[in-house]
Design an enzyme around this catalytic site. Structure first.
Site, PDB file in Angstrom:
ATOM      1  N   GLU A 157       0.819  -1.215   0.000  1.00  0.00           N
ATOM      2  CA  GLU A 157       0.000   0.000   0.000  1.00  0.00           C
ATOM      3  C   GLU A 157       0.856   1.269   0.000  1.00  0.00           C
ATOM      4  O   GLU A 157       0.391   2.333   0.398  1.00  0.00           O
ATOM      5  CB  GLU A 157      -0.933  -0.018   1.209  1.00  0.00           C
ATOM      6  CG  GLU A 157      -1.896  -1.200   1.214  1.00  0.00           C
ATOM      7  CD  GLU A 157      -2.722  -1.271   2.471  1.00  0.00           C
ATOM      8  OE1 GLU A 157      -3.616  -0.416   2.640  1.00  0.00           O
ATOM      9  OE2 GLU A 157      -2.487  -2.171   3.297  1.00  0.00           O
TER      10      GLU A 157
ATOM     11  N   ILE B 100     -10.971 -14.902  -0.862  1.00  0.00           N
ATOM     12  CA  ILE B 100      -9.676 -15.275  -0.295  1.00  0.00           C
ATOM     13  C   ILE B 100      -8.911 -13.995   0.003  1.00  0.00           C
ATOM     14  O   ILE B 100      -8.807 -13.115  -0.858  1.00  0.00           O
ATOM     15  CB  ILE B 100      -8.888 -16.174  -1.261  1.00  0.00           C
ATOM     16  CG1 ILE B 100      -9.647 -17.478  -1.509  1.00  0.00           C
ATOM     17  CG2 ILE B 100      -7.491 -16.462  -0.709  1.00  0.00           C
ATOM     18  CD1 ILE B 100      -9.008 -18.385  -2.540  1.00  0.00           C
TER      19      ILE B 100
ATOM     20  N   SER C 283      -6.683  -2.642   2.156  1.00  0.00           N
ATOM     21  CA  SER C 283      -6.972  -2.028   0.854  1.00  0.00           C
ATOM     22  C   SER C 283      -7.259  -3.046  -0.238  1.00  0.00           C
ATOM     23  O   SER C 283      -6.997  -2.808  -1.413  1.00  0.00           O
ATOM     24  CB  SER C 283      -5.811  -1.121   0.422  1.00  0.00           C
ATOM     25  OG  SER C 283      -5.640  -0.076   1.333  1.00  0.00           O
TER      26      SER C 283
ATOM     27  N   ASN D  71     -24.231 -11.738   1.904  1.00  0.00           N
ATOM     28  CA  ASN D  71     -25.121 -10.900   1.124  1.00  0.00           C
ATOM     29  C   ASN D  71     -25.640  -9.769   2.003  1.00  0.00           C
ATOM     30  O   ASN D  71     -26.378  -9.999   2.961  1.00  0.00           O
ATOM     31  CB  ASN D  71     -26.306 -11.727   0.586  1.00  0.00           C
ATOM     32  CG  ASN D  71     -25.873 -12.686  -0.505  1.00  0.00           C
ATOM     33  OD1 ASN D  71     -25.127 -12.315  -1.411  1.00  0.00           O
ATOM     34  ND2 ASN D  71     -26.306 -13.941  -0.410  1.00  0.00           N
TER      35      ASN D  71
ATOM     36  N   ARG E 100     -25.546  -5.072   2.418  1.00  0.00           N
ATOM     37  CA  ARG E 100     -25.031  -3.753   2.034  1.00  0.00           C
ATOM     38  C   ARG E 100     -23.709  -3.501   2.749  1.00  0.00           C
ATOM     39  O   ARG E 100     -23.522  -3.925   3.880  1.00  0.00           O
ATOM     40  CB  ARG E 100     -26.058  -2.687   2.407  1.00  0.00           C
ATOM     41  CG  ARG E 100     -27.386  -2.849   1.687  1.00  0.00           C
ATOM     42  CD  ARG E 100     -28.505  -2.051   2.351  1.00  0.00           C
ATOM     43  NE  ARG E 100     -28.246  -0.610   2.338  1.00  0.00           N
ATOM     44  CZ  ARG E 100     -29.040   0.285   2.932  1.00  0.00           C
ATOM     45  NH1 ARG E 100     -30.122  -0.112   3.587  1.00  0.00           N
ATOM     46  NH2 ARG E 100     -28.747   1.572   2.867  1.00  0.00           N
TER      47      ARG E 100
ATOM     48  N   SER F 115     -11.178   9.027  -0.014  1.00  0.00           N
ATOM     49  CA  SER F 115     -11.259   8.051   1.082  1.00  0.00           C
ATOM     50  C   SER F 115     -12.486   8.284   1.946  1.00  0.00           C
ATOM     51  O   SER F 115     -12.912   9.412   2.183  1.00  0.00           O
ATOM     52  CB  SER F 115     -10.008   8.116   1.951  1.00  0.00           C
ATOM     53  OG  SER F 115      -8.870   7.710   1.236  1.00  0.00           O
TER      54      SER F 115
END
Length: 367
Positions: A16, A184, A191, A225, A227, A326
């Protein structure tokens, strides 16, 4: 008025690195220059520290794909055990001006996993963000899940594998336990680095190999599943939660590119379209997660919100991105704290914790 010296540590050896450069640029641009004097400490990809000049610390700074640290001939070393002048210019024999506080914005391994925090603590430097323990356990998705489950907090079902047992990983067994699709993830990355969405056996083993490029341990996790709801938390002993936001990915999942490079990769709904009851539930759960993992200063808590209203923790980020797209600073901006004010509050929290820790006895008998 004397300005406080703020050391901004950025870059680093992790995957990152470029995200950290973007975060540093935004902090430097936004910090109150009338109140703070900025000292830039850039870490290159080999781990060498550089004392940077504010006018030229980045190359290709407007291009997230090409952005680079501008390396200098002014190396920096940290001297532990000193009460002042802990930083030394390795290209000469002089010490650097005493820092009042450090803002480490090194994302990923060796930055938000407790390593850098431990070094700063040994050097007796106040620093923004979570301490050694909270940083380490929050970074390791496997350990974080175990602690959250112990506290009765819902997390996604998963299985953990280490690289030395690579030949024991069986697709059919994992599929029977978690179903399809599944994800995975390297245990100690952020990130979405090294994350794969798996729909079949070929993708499964390819994802395993990719994740092991970034860590010696990985998680295979069920797809939840729901939001994708996120909440920012700010504070030390009495943390507060922001208004929640929602990620609306425009790609298959919220990938590294979607977060930091492709501004069209995801829409951010801030505030999230939630009832008042659900909003309070997300905020309370965020603070509970924050405290369970011993976080301080700041963190972003990510959830899956299922149709029945259940909140499932996805992950906790103790040094969330501070780029212009961000979620963490955007959530606080909508909650009433501007970007410069947020930086100021984080610095004040760092100094407050350092002063509080300094009051603790370090020995039974004093000299």
């Amino acid at each position: 008025m004397t300005k406080a010296k703020v050391g901004i540590i950025f870059g680093g050896k992790s995957a990152e690195h470029e995200v950290s450069l973007q975060s540093a640029k935004n902090i430097v641009d936004a910090i109150d220059k009338d109140k703070y004097e900025v000292v830039l400490l850039g870490i290159d990809k080999d781990g060498k520290w550089h004392l940077n000049d504010q006018s030229s610390y980045l190359l290709n700074e407007e291009n997230p794909k090409l952005i680079q640290l501008n390396k200098t001939n002014k190396g920096v070393a940290v001297v532990p055990g000193e009460s002042s002048n802990q930083l030394v210019n390795t290209s000469g024999s002089d010490t650097l001006s005493q820092l009042d506080v450090v803002f480490p914005i090194v994302h990923g391994t060796l930055g938000e996993d407790g390593s850098l925090q431990g070094m700063l603590r040994i050097a007796n430097l106040p620093y923004v963000g979570t301490g050694v323990l909270g940083s380490a356990v929050s970074m390791d998705k496997d350990i974080a899940k175990r602690l959250l489950k112990e506290a009765g907090i819902s997390v996604a079902n998963s299985v953990t594998f280490t690289k030395n047992k690579r030949n024991q990983i069986n697709y059919q067994a994992v599929k029977e336990k978690l179903g399809l699709p599944m994800f995975i993830k390297p245990a100690n990355q952020g990130s979405s680095v090294g994350v794969s969405k798996v729909r079949n056996e070929e993708e499964f083993y390819a994802g395993i190999d990719d994740a092991f490029l970034y860590d010696h341990k990985l998680l295979v996790e069920e797809m939840v599943n729901g939001r994708e709801v996120e909440c920012a938390v700010l504070g030390n002993e009495d943390p507060q939660a922001s208004i929640p936001g929602e990620i609306l990915p425009q790609t298959d999942f919220y990938s590294y590119e979607s977060k930091y490079i492709d501004e069209k990769g995801a829409d951010l709904a801030i505030p999230a379209d939630l009832s008042e009851e659900l909003t309070k539930k997300v905020q309370q759960a965020s603070v509970e997660v924050f405290q369970t993992l011993n976080c301080e200063g700041l963190a972003r808590v990510d959830f899956f919100l299922k149709e029945d209203g259940e909140l499932v923790v996805n992950e906790v980020n103790t040094l969330p991105g501070f780029t212009r797209i961000s979620m963490y600073p955007k959530l606080w901006e909508i909650s009433g704290i501007s970007y410069p004010e947020l930086i100021n509050k984080l610095i004040e929290l760092a100094i407050d914790r350092h002063q509080r820790d300094a009051q603790l006895k370090s020995a039974v008998w004093e000299d």
